[in-house]
Write a protein that holds these residues in place. Structure first.
Motif, mmCIF file in Angstrom:
data_model
loop_
_atom_site.group_PDB
_atom_site.id
_atom_site.type_symbol
_atom_site.label_atom_id
_atom_site.label_comp_id
_atom_site.label_asym_id
_atom_site.label_seq_id
_atom_site.Cartn_x
_atom_site.Cartn_y
_atom_site.Cartn_z
ATOM 1 N N UNK A 1 0.830 -1.191 0.000
ATOM 2 C CA UNK A 1 0.000 0.000 0.000
ATOM 3 C C UNK A 1 0.868 1.246 0.000
ATOM 4 N N UNK B 1 -2.799 15.190 5.831
ATOM 5 C CA UNK B 1 -4.063 15.733 6.301
ATOM 6 C C UNK B 1 -4.786 14.672 7.118
ATOM 7 N N UNK C 1 -8.343 13.585 8.786
ATOM 8 C CA UNK C 1 -9.779 13.795 8.741
ATOM 9 C C UNK C 1 -10.458 12.799 9.670
ATOM 10 N N UNK D 1 -14.223 10.767 10.006
ATOM 11 C CA UNK D 1 -15.451 10.427 9.282
ATOM 12 C C UNK D 1 -16.348 9.607 10.191
ATOM 13 N N UNK E 1 -20.949 6.625 7.085
ATOM 14 C CA UNK E 1 -21.921 7.090 6.108
ATOM 15 C C UNK E 1 -21.979 8.590 5.942
ATOM 16 N N UNK E 2 -21.043 9.304 6.528
ATOM 17 C CA UNK E 2 -21.063 10.759 6.444
ATOM 18 C C UNK E 2 -19.799 11.295 5.776
ATOM 19 N N UNK E 3 -19.732 12.608 5.694
ATOM 20 C CA UNK E 3 -18.598 13.246 5.042
ATOM 21 C C UNK E 3 -17.362 13.275 5.925
ATOM 22 N N UNK E 4 -16.272 13.779 5.350
ATOM 23 C CA UNK E 4 -15.002 13.873 6.058
ATOM 24 C C UNK E 4 -14.881 15.236 6.709
ATOM 25 N N UNK F 1 -12.419 17.883 8.371
ATOM 26 C CA UNK F 1 -10.998 18.221 8.426
ATOM 27 C C UNK F 1 -10.558 18.452 9.869
ATOM 28 N N UNK G 1 -3.705 19.821 9.166
ATOM 29 C CA UNK G 1 -2.803 19.670 8.031
ATOM 30 C C UNK G 1 -1.372 19.852 8.518
ATOM 31 N N UNK H 1 -9.067 9.210 9.217
ATOM 32 C CA UNK H 1 -8.446 8.998 7.912
ATOM 33 C C UNK H 1 -7.226 9.891 7.763
ATOM 34 N N UNK I 1 -0.676 14.227 0.227
ATOM 35 C CA UNK I 1 -0.384 14.744 -1.115
ATOM 36 C C UNK I 1 1.025 14.291 -1.440
ATOM 37 N N UNK J 1 -5.410 13.934 -3.195
ATOM 38 C CA UNK J 1 -5.135 13.344 -1.896
ATOM 39 C C UNK J 1 -5.307 11.836 -2.011
ATOM 40 N N UNK K 1 -5.694 8.505 0.265
ATOM 41 C CA UNK K 1 -6.135 8.199 1.622
ATOM 42 C C UNK K 1 -5.735 6.798 2.047
ATOM 43 N N UNK K 2 -5.549 6.656 3.360
ATOM 44 C CA UNK K 2 -5.350 5.346 3.943
ATOM 45 C C UNK K 2 -6.694 4.679 4.176
#
Lengths: 113, 112
Positions: free
Chosen positions: B2, B33, B35, B37, B40-43, B45, B48, B88, B92, B100, B102-103
Motif C-alpha cells: 500500500x 491531512x 480527517x 469520518x 456514512x457521512x462526510x469527512x 478536516x 494539516x 483517515x 499529497x 489526496x 487516503x489510507x
C-alpha cells in the motif's frame, strides 16, 4: 460556518442511465474535487478542477465521467452510463489553494441497480 | 504494498484513556491531512501538516509529522465518546498536484 453542500443525498438509478451529482463548494474557494468511496473501501480521488478545466484526474475518471461548473456556484459530476460498480458514496470537496486543506461535503450515496 | 498504511485498523478504548494512531507513507509526501469520518457521512478536516517535525493541536487531538516527512501520529488525550469515528490520513504525494491519497482508516470506539 461555510460548508460544502451536495444534492441529492441519495440517488438510485438503473444501470445504463445518466446521473448528475451536484455540489455547491464554499464560495471563495477556487479548487474543486470529486472523490468516491465504495462501501468498506478507501476514499479514492477522481478529479480536480480549477479555472474551468480539469487539472488532474485518476484512472477511474474515464470517458464515462465528466465535470462542469455550469454557473458561479455549482460544480457537477456526470456519469453518462452508470454501471453496477459505480455504486458508491461520492464526495465533493473544495479548497482555497491547491496545497492546503480540502473541505468535504456530506456526500451523495449512488446506488446503481 | 500500500502507498499509505494506517495502524491500528481499529481501536477500542475506555473513556478517559489516551490513544495514538499512526500513518506511514511509502513515498515522499508534500502534505499530510487528518480527517475524521462518521459512518456514512462526510469527512471532517482536523489538521494539516507540511513540514518535518511540525506538530499541531486542536482541543485534545495532537498530530505530528516526523522529520523525514513520511510518517505521522495522531494522539488523543483523555478520549471521550465524541471522539468515536473513523480517522483517515490523507497525503499529497510527490508528483501530484492536488490529489489526496487516503489510507484505509482507523475505526475508533470509545466505551463508557
Amino acid at each position: 460556518e461555510p460548508e460544502v453542500t451536495q444534492t441529492p443525498s441519495h440517488q438510485v438509478t438503473q444501470m445504463g442511465q445518466e446521473v448528475i451529482l451536484r455540489c455547491v463548494p464554499i464560495s471563495n474557494h477556487l479548487y474543486f474535487y470529486w472523490y468516491r468511496q465504495i462501501l468498506g473501501q478507501k476514499v479514492e480521488f477522481l478529479v480536480s478542477f480549477y479555472n474551468n478545466e480539469i487539472s488532474e484526474k485518476s484512472e477511474i475518471f474515464d470517458d464515462q465521467f465528466s465535470v462542469e461548473r455550469p454557473d458561479g456556484s455549482n460544480f457537477t459530476l456526470k456519469i453518462r452510463s452508470t454501471k453496477l460498480e459505480d455504486s458508491a458514496m461520492y464526495f465533493c470537496a473544495s479548497s482555497v489553494q491547491r496545497e492546503i486543506e480540502q473541505f468535504f461535503g456530506p456526500g451523495t450515496r449512488l446506488t446503481v441497480l | 504494498s500500500q502507498e499509505l498504511e494506517q495502524s491500528p485498523q481499529s481501536l477500542i478504548v475506555q473513556e478517559g484513556k489516551n490513544l495514538t494512531i499512526n500513518c506511514t507513507s511509502s513515498k515522499t509526501l508534500y502534505g499530510l491531512y487528518w480527517y475524521k469520518q462518521k459512518y456514512g457521512e462526510g469527512l471532517i478536516f482536523l489538521m494539516m501538516l507540511q513540514k518535518g517535525g511540525e506538530e499541531k493541536s486542536h482541543e485534545k487531538i495532537t498530530a505530528k509529522l516526523d522529520e523525514k516527512k513520511q510518517q505521522s501520529s495522531l494522539h488523543i488525550t483523555a478520549s471521550q465518546p465524541s471522539h468515536a469515528g473513523i480517522y483517515l490520513c490523507g497525503v499529497r504525494l510527490a508528483g501530484t498536484a492536488s490529489k489526496l491519497t487516503f489510507g484505509t482508516g482507523t475505526r475508533l470506539q470509545v466505551t463508557l
